[in-house]
Design a protein around this motif. Sequence first.
Motif, PDB file in Angstrom:
ATOM      1  N   GLY A 123       0.802  -1.210   0.000  1.00 44.47           N
ATOM      2  CA  GLY A 123       0.000   0.000   0.000  1.00 44.47           C
ATOM      3  C   GLY A 123       0.837   1.262   0.000  1.00 44.47           C
ATOM      4  N   ASN A 124       0.945   1.885  -1.174  1.00 53.67           N
ATOM      5  CA  ASN A 124       1.563   3.208  -1.289  1.00 53.67           C
ATOM      6  C   ASN A 124       3.078   3.222  -1.106  1.00 53.67           C
ATOM      7  OD1 ASN A 124      -1.148   3.786  -1.426  1.00 53.67           O
ATOM      8  ND2 ASN A 124      -1.113   5.440   0.070  1.00 53.67           N
ATOM      9  N   ALA A 125       3.763   2.200  -1.630  1.00 52.37           N
ATOM     10  CA  ALA A 125       5.226   2.280  -1.680  1.00 52.37           C
ATOM     11  C   ALA A 125       5.605   3.397  -2.650  1.00 52.37           C
ATOM     12  CB  ALA A 125       5.819   0.955  -2.147  1.00 52.37           C
ATOM     13  N   ALA A 126       6.575   4.203  -2.271  1.00 51.85           N
ATOM     14  CA  ALA A 126       6.935   5.384  -3.056  1.00 51.85           C
ATOM     15  C   ALA A 126       7.688   4.987  -4.326  1.00 51.85           C
ATOM     16  CB  ALA A 126       7.781   6.332  -2.214  1.00 51.85           C
ATOM     17  N   THR A 127       7.000   5.069  -5.450  1.00 52.45           N
ATOM     18  CA  THR A 127       7.587   4.847  -6.768  1.00 52.45           C
ATOM     19  C   THR A 127       7.043   5.931  -7.692  1.00 52.45           C
ATOM     20  OG1 THR A 127       5.799   3.435  -7.612  1.00 52.45           O
ATOM     21  CG2 THR A 127       7.555   2.340  -6.350  1.00 52.45           C
ATOM     22  N   SER A 136      -0.221   9.195   2.350  1.00 51.85           N
ATOM     23  CA  SER A 136       1.137   8.897   2.784  1.00 51.85           C
ATOM     24  C   SER A 136       1.729   7.772   1.947  1.00 51.85           C
ATOM     25  CB  SER A 136       1.147   8.491   4.254  1.00 51.85           C
ATOM     26  OG  SER A 136       0.645   9.523   5.064  1.00 51.85           O
ATOM     27  N   THR A 137       3.026   7.839   1.743  1.00 51.11           N
ATOM     28  CA  THR A 137       3.762   6.764   1.086  1.00 51.11           C
ATOM     29  C   THR A 137       4.911   6.329   1.991  1.00 51.11           C
ATOM     30  OG1 THR A 137       5.214   8.335  -0.066  1.00 51.11           O
ATOM     31  CG2 THR A 137       3.197   7.652  -1.216  1.00 51.11           C
ATOM     32  N   MET A 154       2.435  -1.484   4.259  1.00 54.63           N
ATOM     33  CA  MET A 154       1.806  -0.257   3.788  1.00 54.63           C
ATOM     34  C   MET A 154       2.279   0.944   4.599  1.00 54.63           C
ATOM     35  SD  MET A 154      -1.994  -0.835   5.452  1.00 54.63           S
ATOM     36  CE  MET A 154      -2.465   0.900   5.426  1.00 54.63           C
ATOM     37  N   ALA A 155       2.071   2.117   4.051  1.00 56.74           N
ATOM     38  CA  ALA A 155       2.315   3.331   4.814  1.00 56.74           C
ATOM     39  C   ALA A 155       1.368   3.340   6.011  1.00 56.74           C
ATOM     40  CB  ALA A 155       2.075   4.563   3.928  1.00 56.74           C
ATOM     41  N   SER A 156       1.894   3.632   7.173  1.00 53.64           N
ATOM     42  CA  SER A 156       1.082   3.509   8.393  1.00 53.64           C
ATOM     43  C   SER A 156      -0.125   4.443   8.409  1.00 53.64           C
ATOM     44  CB  SER A 156       1.950   3.764   9.629  1.00 53.64           C
ATOM     45  OG  SER A 156       2.520   5.061   9.598  1.00 53.64           O
ATOM     46  N   LYS A 157      -0.051   5.554   7.669  1.00 49.30           N
ATOM     47  CA  LYS A 157      -1.159   6.493   7.631  1.00 49.30           C
ATOM     48  C   LYS A 157      -1.980   6.400   6.347  1.00 49.30           C
ATOM     49  CE  LYS A 157       0.681   9.991  10.821  1.00 49.30           C
ATOM     50  NZ  LYS A 157       1.789   9.203  11.343  1.00 49.30           N
ATOM     51  N   ALA A 158      -1.693   5.428   5.522  1.00 53.13           N
ATOM     52  CA  ALA A 158      -2.464   5.281   4.282  1.00 53.13           C
ATOM     53  C   ALA A 158      -3.871   4.802   4.598  1.00 53.13           C
ATOM     54  CB  ALA A 158      -1.793   4.270   3.360  1.00 53.13           C
ATOM     55  N   PRO A 159      -4.878   5.352   3.943  1.00 57.11           N
ATOM     56  CA  PRO A 159      -6.243   4.881   4.170  1.00 57.11           C
ATOM     57  C   PRO A 159      -6.401   3.470   3.629  1.00 57.11           C
ATOM     58  CG  PRO A 159      -6.194   6.438   2.363  1.00 57.11           C
ATOM     59  CD  PRO A 159      -4.823   6.450   2.958  1.00 57.11           C
TER      60      PRO A 159
END
Length: 248
Positions: free
Chosen positions: A184-188, A209-210, A238-243
């Motif tokens: 979930g939302n790895a920064a790429t 968040s990523t 996943m990013a801890s703050k990602a929905p």
Amino acid sequence: MAKTSIITGSSSGIGRESAIALSKAGWNVVLTARRADALHETASLCESSENCMVLAGDVTDETFVKTLFSETMARFGRVDLLFNNAGVNSPAVPFEELTLETFQNVISVNLVGPFLCAREAVRVFKNQTPMGGRVINNGSLSAHTPRPNSAPYTASKHAMTGLSKCLALDGRAFDITCTQLDIGNAATALTARMEKGVLQPDGRRMAESTFDVAHVAAAVVHIAALPADVAVPHFTIMASKAPFAGRG
């Protein structure tokens, strides 16, 4: 003797970072994607050219996939890990505006490609000595909870869950394990748009968040290194703050 991995979609992003991490951990890495120039760039970032092979092609092409595995076996003698990472998305449009071509393309790359690669991997896993191997399938938070206007991608990732479960079940007697890695939302490059705002179920656009993609690569290395008697059916990172729950 070094273990051997095949990483699809290793021309950039999660695939590239995972290939680099596996190479640094001492693995042979076979890099495949459609862009040969980007694959060679990935190879230049790996630990050693001796433990790296590049083979450009399309994972939805059955003939190419068979060649991918036969050439890997010819070079390294066995396959220990398949990371089914290659995938595509489609523009977020209302359901009624989706074209059949768009839907079929996403299903082909995200589901048919992983099936073809996993089938060849299983054939190798069953017939090599020692027998067995590991498949990691790149799932998604969308394998659990959809985003708005994401039917092709979400359908493909829900189907990936079924494919992963079948691989785990059918491979059990042959020391074959399968992990679905839900990211979930790895920064790429693909998640850069999230900084500008992503459509949420309530109609708002919200920046999300990523997190550093290196952590995904570390998870792949960890799972890949586990012994054959240890299975990880599901791994969510996943990013801890990602929905996620309710998608915000």
